[in-house]
Design a protein around this motif. Sequence first.
Motif, short mmCIF file in Angstrom:
data_model
loop_
_atom_site.label_atom_id
_atom_site.label_comp_id
_atom_site.label_asym_id
_atom_site.label_seq_id
_atom_site.Cartn_x
_atom_site.Cartn_y
_atom_site.Cartn_z
N MET A 1 -33.89 13.45 -19.77
CA MET A 1 -33.43 12.31 -18.99
C MET A 1 -33.35 12.66 -17.51
SD MET A 1 -32.54 9.26 -19.39
CE MET A 1 -31.77 7.98 -18.47
N THR A 2 -33.01 13.89 -17.21
CA THR A 2 -32.91 14.26 -15.79
C THR A 2 -34.27 14.36 -15.14
OG1 THR A 2 -32.90 16.60 -16.36
CG2 THR A 2 -30.75 15.51 -16.17
N ASP A 3 -35.33 14.45 -15.94
CA ASP A 3 -36.68 14.49 -15.36
C ASP A 3 -37.02 13.18 -14.67
OD1 ASP A 3 -37.02 17.04 -16.30
OD2 ASP A 3 -38.03 16.40 -18.14
N PHE A 5 -35.13 11.43 -12.87
CA PHE A 5 -34.56 11.41 -11.53
C PHE A 5 -35.47 12.11 -10.53
CE2 PHE A 5 -30.57 11.18 -14.11
CZ PHE A 5 -30.29 9.87 -13.80
N TYR A 6 -36.35 12.96 -11.00
CA TYR A 6 -37.33 13.60 -10.13
C TYR A 6 -38.65 12.83 -10.10
CZ TYR A 6 -34.23 17.63 -10.34
OH TYR A 6 -33.16 18.44 -10.25
#
Length: 54
Positions: A1-3, A5-6
């Motif tokens: 999921m944090t990918d 944000f990039y």
Amino acid sequence: MTDFFYLIPISIVLGLLGLLVFLWTLRNGQYDDLDGAAERLLYEEDVPRNDRPH
């Protein structure tokens, strides 16, 4: 999921960069004469080359 944000900002920046390059080419007249090069290719006179041995 944090990918995500990039990846989302990177994709937005690349999309805006592509749009800016496209608008720059429009402003500089890259698409003004689309048929000219094709017509010049067809109507050029052929000149024989003299540098090739027979």
